[in-house]
Design a protein around this motif. Structure first.
Motif, mmCIF file in Angstrom:
data_model
loop_
_atom_site.group_PDB
_atom_site.id
_atom_site.type_symbol
_atom_site.label_atom_id
_atom_site.label_comp_id
_atom_site.label_asym_id
_atom_site.label_seq_id
_atom_site.Cartn_x
_atom_site.Cartn_y
_atom_site.Cartn_z
ATOM 1 N N UNK A 1 0.838 -1.200 0.000
ATOM 2 C CA UNK A 1 0.000 0.000 0.000
ATOM 3 C C UNK A 1 0.875 1.253 0.000
ATOM 4 N N UNK A 2 1.943 1.223 0.789
ATOM 5 C CA UNK A 2 2.853 2.359 0.854
ATOM 6 C C UNK A 2 3.512 2.639 -0.484
ATOM 7 N N UNK A 3 3.991 1.577 -1.146
ATOM 8 C CA UNK A 3 4.670 1.751 -2.430
ATOM 9 C C UNK A 3 3.659 2.187 -3.506
ATOM 10 N N UNK A 4 2.430 1.694 -3.407
ATOM 11 C CA UNK A 4 1.385 2.150 -4.333
ATOM 12 C C UNK A 4 1.149 3.650 -4.155
ATOM 13 N N UNK A 5 1.158 4.111 -2.901
ATOM 14 C CA UNK A 5 1.002 5.542 -2.636
ATOM 15 C C UNK A 5 2.158 6.328 -3.245
ATOM 16 N N UNK A 6 3.364 5.757 -3.144
ATOM 17 C CA UNK A 6 4.534 6.405 -3.739
ATOM 18 C C UNK A 6 4.380 6.492 -5.256
ATOM 19 N N UNK A 7 3.872 5.420 -5.865
ATOM 20 C CA UNK A 7 3.659 5.406 -7.313
ATOM 21 C C UNK A 7 2.666 6.490 -7.716
ATOM 22 N N UNK A 8 1.595 6.619 -6.940
ATOM 23 C CA UNK A 8 0.601 7.658 -7.218
ATOM 24 C C UNK A 8 1.234 9.045 -7.111
ATOM 25 N N UNK A 9 2.038 9.236 -6.063
ATOM 26 C CA UNK A 9 2.725 10.520 -5.889
ATOM 27 C C UNK A 9 3.631 10.822 -7.080
ATOM 28 N N UNK A 10 4.276 9.784 -7.609
ATOM 29 C CA UNK A 10 5.153 9.961 -8.779
ATOM 30 C C UNK A 10 4.356 10.377 -10.006
ATOM 31 N N UNK A 11 3.204 9.729 -10.196
ATOM 32 C CA UNK A 11 2.349 10.064 -11.336
ATOM 33 C C UNK A 11 1.899 11.527 -11.230
ATOM 34 N N UNK A 12 1.666 11.983 -9.998
ATOM 35 C CA UNK A 12 1.237 13.373 -9.767
ATOM 36 C C UNK A 12 2.425 14.333 -9.738
ATOM 37 N N UNK A 13 3.624 13.805 -10.080
ATOM 38 C CA UNK A 13 4.846 14.605 -10.161
ATOM 39 C C UNK A 13 5.203 15.274 -8.829
ATOM 40 N N UNK A 14 5.009 14.569 -7.741
ATOM 41 C CA UNK A 14 5.389 15.099 -6.428
ATOM 42 C C UNK A 14 6.909 15.079 -6.298
ATOM 43 N N UNK A 15 7.464 16.008 -5.464
ATOM 44 C CA UNK A 15 8.913 15.987 -5.234
ATOM 45 C C UNK A 15 9.351 14.704 -4.519
ATOM 46 N N UNK A 16 10.654 14.402 -4.657
ATOM 47 C CA UNK A 16 11.211 13.139 -4.174
ATOM 48 C C UNK A 16 10.889 12.845 -2.700
ATOM 49 N N UNK A 17 11.120 13.840 -1.852
ATOM 50 C CA UNK A 17 10.887 13.618 -0.415
ATOM 51 C C UNK A 17 9.443 13.273 -0.120
ATOM 52 N N UNK A 18 8.525 13.919 -0.869
ATOM 53 C CA UNK A 18 7.100 13.683 -0.672
ATOM 54 C C UNK A 18 6.728 12.264 -1.086
ATOM 55 N N UNK A 19 7.372 11.773 -2.162
ATOM 56 C CA UNK A 19 7.122 10.404 -2.630
ATOM 57 C C UNK A 19 7.487 9.399 -1.532
#
Lengths: 102, 248
Positions: free
Chosen positions: A68-86
């Motif tokens: 679930x955590x890594x899926x959230x990171x993937x979503x953050x990446x798709x939304x172009x979030x900064x690295x720390x936020x991912x």
């Protein structure tokens, strides 16, 4: 003492392979197929590592809060979030799912 | 690490300001560097002393290998088997070095000093830069930031492990794969890259239960030559790939 032996062997081995890669002469890498391979190898290695660190518990495959955590990171990446936020998204969601008993 | 200003970059094909490269490098360096805390806590929890934990971060400095080693020692593995697993995970850095030596073009005398910084994160940041100057700045800033922070937070984690309690409850074990995913995502530009990544995931997970720790990842690296060979046979992506070749 045996822990220090393991640390010593690992340190020497890991440094040696890092240096080996840098010391291979550039001429050996000029063929296009070798260059393509050198560019594609990190992709394969990173993909396999990501999957293992998400789904492995020792030598067993598991589906737990990390997924679930890594899926959230993937979503953050798709939304172009900064690295720390991912990374933060992965940590927070994993902790949240575990707190809820997942 | 001061030589990177000595060679002016005349082959700039794409403009990317130094400040932007530094910002990217700091982003990766700080985020990953802070996750040394998770390693420090995990290592101390596995029964290693703070000095042993810090020695690993200072001397091994490749996170996945460090985690693998303390995990194997905690599981009661003998030191040589544990070290072998960690070593196999570290072998991928040799492949990164092959690529980086082309892009960085460092003088031979400097290479032994740069070698310790040849890891997933510095490679990913360096590879993402359009010019040699950018590659060198990216590698150096990522390497320096990450090395300093990783070792500092390892120490803090090792000393503070008992106060933290269960690191898994804090979700810190998800930081590692999230970092790898963030590094991987920008590399998945073409079908060839996506195919290699997909195959590597399937092979890496499929072999995990049957091969010793570290070996499945190495076997998964074979996805790269296999996909290149398959594409070569069909001949469909030659144009796509040679277009990307031209970028450098």
């Amino acid at each position: 003492m045996s822990v220090w032996i393991a640390i010593g062997v690992t340190a020497v081995g890991c440094y040696a392979v890092k240096l080996l890669g840098l010391l291979v002469p550039a001429g050996a890498l000029e063929r296009p197929v070798v260059r393509r391979l050198a560019a594609l190898l990190p992709v394969a290695l990173l993909a396999a590592l990501t999957a293992q660190q998400t789904f492995a518990d020792g030598q067993a495959l598991v589906l737990d809060a990390r997924a679930a955590g890594v899926a959230a990171a993937a979503l953050a990446l798709v939304l172009r979030a900064p690295f720390l936020l991912v990374v933060a998204a992965a940590v927070v969601v994993t902790a949240g799912v575990r707190a809820m008993g997942g | 690490m001061t030589e990177q200003t000595a060679v002016p970059d005349t082959s700039a094909v794409e403009d990317k300001p130094d400040a932007a490269v530094v910002r990217d490098a700091l982003g990766v360096g700080v985020a990953v560097g802070l996750s040394g805390f998770a390693f420090g806590v995990t290592s101390a929890g596995s029964g290693l002393t703070p000095m042993q934990t810090c020695a690993l971060s200072l001397l091994v400095f490749t996170g996945a290998s460090q985690f693998a080693l303390v995990g194997a020692l905690a599981a009661g593995g003998n030191p040589i088997t544990a070290a072998a697993g960690a070593f196999f995970l570290g072998v991928r850095n040799a492949f990164y070095g092959l690529r980086l030596s082309q892009l960085l073009a460092l003088p031979r005398a400097v290479r032994p000093f740069a070698a310790q910084w040849v890891i997933d994160e510095t490679t990913a940041v360096a590879l993402a830069q359009p010019t040699r100057r950018g590659v060198r700045i990216g590698f150096t800033v990522t390497g320096l930031t990450l090395y300093l922070l990783w070792n500092l937070t390892t120490l803090l984690g090792a000393l503070g492990a008992e106060a933290i309690g269960d690191t898994d409850a804090w979700g810190l074990d998800a930081a590692g794969p999230a970092v790898f995913l963030a590094l991987l995502a920008p590399m998945l530009k073409t079908t060839t890259e996506r195919a290699a990544a997909t195959l590597a995931v399937l092979v890496g997970l499929g072999l995990l239960p049957v091969l010793p720790a570290g070996v499945p990842v190495l076997v998964a690296a074979l996805a790269a030559p296999v996909v290149l060979w398959a594409r070569g046979c069909r001949g469909s992506s030659a144009v796509e790939d040679s277009a990307r070749e031209g970028e450098r």
